[in-house]
Design a protein around this motif. Sequence first.
Motif, short mmCIF file in Angstrom:
data_model
loop_
_atom_site.label_atom_id
_atom_site.label_comp_id
_atom_site.label_asym_id
_atom_site.label_seq_id
_atom_site.Cartn_x
_atom_site.Cartn_y
_atom_site.Cartn_z
N UNK A 111 -68.77 -4.92 3.75
CA UNK A 111 -69.38 -6.07 4.42
C UNK A 111 -68.32 -7.03 4.93
N UNK A 112 -67.28 -7.24 4.14
CA UNK A 112 -66.20 -8.14 4.55
C UNK A 112 -65.41 -7.56 5.71
N UNK A 113 -65.09 -6.27 5.63
CA UNK A 113 -64.29 -5.63 6.67
C UNK A 113 -65.02 -5.59 8.01
N UNK A 114 -66.35 -5.45 7.96
CA UNK A 114 -67.15 -5.33 9.19
C UNK A 114 -67.71 -6.68 9.64
N UNK A 115 -67.35 -7.75 8.95
CA UNK A 115 -67.84 -9.09 9.30
C UNK A 115 -69.36 -9.15 9.32
N UNK A 116 -69.95 -8.58 8.29
CA UNK A 116 -71.40 -8.51 8.15
C UNK A 116 -71.95 -9.87 7.76
N UNK A 117 -73.12 -10.21 8.31
CA UNK A 117 -73.78 -11.46 7.96
C UNK A 117 -74.97 -11.24 7.02
N UNK A 118 -75.52 -10.02 7.02
CA UNK A 118 -76.66 -9.70 6.18
C UNK A 118 -76.50 -8.30 5.62
N UNK A 119 -76.96 -8.10 4.38
CA UNK A 119 -76.94 -6.77 3.76
C UNK A 119 -78.37 -6.39 3.42
N UNK A 120 -78.79 -5.20 3.88
CA UNK A 120 -80.12 -4.70 3.56
C UNK A 120 -80.00 -3.59 2.53
N UNK A 173 -88.62 -7.31 11.40
CA UNK A 173 -87.49 -8.22 11.60
C UNK A 173 -87.80 -9.60 11.03
N UNK A 174 -89.02 -10.06 11.23
CA UNK A 174 -89.41 -11.37 10.70
C UNK A 174 -89.43 -11.35 9.18
N UNK A 175 -89.94 -10.24 8.60
CA UNK A 175 -89.99 -10.16 7.14
C UNK A 175 -88.60 -10.13 6.52
N UNK A 176 -87.62 -9.62 7.26
CA UNK A 176 -86.24 -9.58 6.79
C UNK A 176 -85.44 -10.82 7.20
N UNK A 177 -86.11 -11.71 7.94
CA UNK A 177 -85.47 -12.93 8.44
C UNK A 177 -84.24 -12.62 9.29
N UNK A 178 -84.36 -11.58 10.13
CA UNK A 178 -83.27 -11.22 11.04
C UNK A 178 -83.26 -12.15 12.23
N UNK A 179 -82.06 -12.52 12.67
CA UNK A 179 -81.90 -13.41 13.81
C UNK A 179 -80.94 -12.79 14.83
N UNK A 182 -83.70 -4.43 14.17
CA UNK A 182 -82.52 -5.15 14.68
C UNK A 182 -82.50 -5.27 16.20
N UNK A 183 -82.86 -4.19 16.91
CA UNK A 183 -82.89 -4.25 18.36
C UNK A 183 -83.87 -5.32 18.86
N UNK A 228 -80.78 4.43 1.51
CA UNK A 228 -81.86 3.62 0.98
C UNK A 228 -82.81 3.11 2.06
N UNK A 229 -82.47 3.29 3.31
CA UNK A 229 -83.29 2.79 4.41
C UNK A 229 -83.40 3.87 5.47
N UNK A 230 -84.38 4.75 5.30
CA UNK A 230 -84.45 5.94 6.14
C UNK A 230 -85.30 5.75 7.39
N UNK A 231 -86.25 4.84 7.37
CA UNK A 231 -87.16 4.72 8.51
C UNK A 231 -86.50 3.98 9.67
N UNK A 232 -86.55 4.54 10.87
CA UNK A 232 -85.85 3.92 12.01
C UNK A 232 -86.42 2.58 12.43
N UNK A 233 -87.63 2.24 12.00
CA UNK A 233 -88.12 0.91 12.35
C UNK A 233 -87.28 -0.16 11.67
N UNK A 234 -86.64 0.17 10.53
CA UNK A 234 -85.79 -0.79 9.84
C UNK A 234 -84.34 -0.74 10.32
#
Length: 246
Positions: free
Chosen positions: A237-246, A187-193, A215-216, A204-210
């Motif tokens: 992203x616009x429809x879901x009001x996303x703030x970050x895209x991984x 989470x820190x490496x992705x700068x998640x808040x 995020x949890x 493109x993101x199969x591992x559940x840690x990501x």
Amino acid sequence: MLGAGVPAEADQALLTFCDDATGERTELSASALGGWAARTAGLLREGCGLGVGSRAAVLLPPHWQTAAVLLGAWSVGVAVSFRLAATAGLPVLEPGADEPLDVTFVARDRLDNWLEDVPEAHHRFALGLAPAAAPLSGVPVGYRDYIAEVRRYPANLPTYALVRRTDPASVDGTSYREWGSLAREVAESLDLRAGDRLLINAAETEHPVKWLLAPLAVGASVVLCANLAPEAVAARASAERVTRVL
């Protein structure tokens, strides 16, 4: 993490799953996802007699039902193993073992391709991963339908012996504390808040840690997208009001 790292309101969206191939959009709050995790915990504990020290193989793609399986298994101390493609920088846990595992969860559409590689297990569940949590139309021989079975259990987590932080969360011996630390590092490496709404391409993101644990760990919510075309990312992203895209 599900209890402490969720959005402030229990009815806010925590995990939204979208599949552009089927048109499915399933939105789960923390309480709803917790309910499915509790049902899974009941299935494992009461239905299969499993708990701390038991081992499970999880042969499932990123999906909201996969989140329920993982969180339910971890709720009762069942160590898991994943079948993943190689993911740089993260451990790849293979389900193979010298002796049978206690339980296996397999996606129905992967079963034919992986039949020879599916580890032996005392309990085996197939998941169709269909919209609206529909049950399987045909259950493979030797398997039980996860959805049909898990609905028999209550959506509140029974009181079991507490899982210790030092207990193994994965079959390679990695503990709950170590997985939690890894989730926070990711989470820190992705700068998640806290409050972030993260769009994740499941292919493109199969591992559940990501797509689940990181995020949890910080109180972010997830929009998990299957069969997402690159040209559709901006609109989703616009429809879901996303703030970050991984």
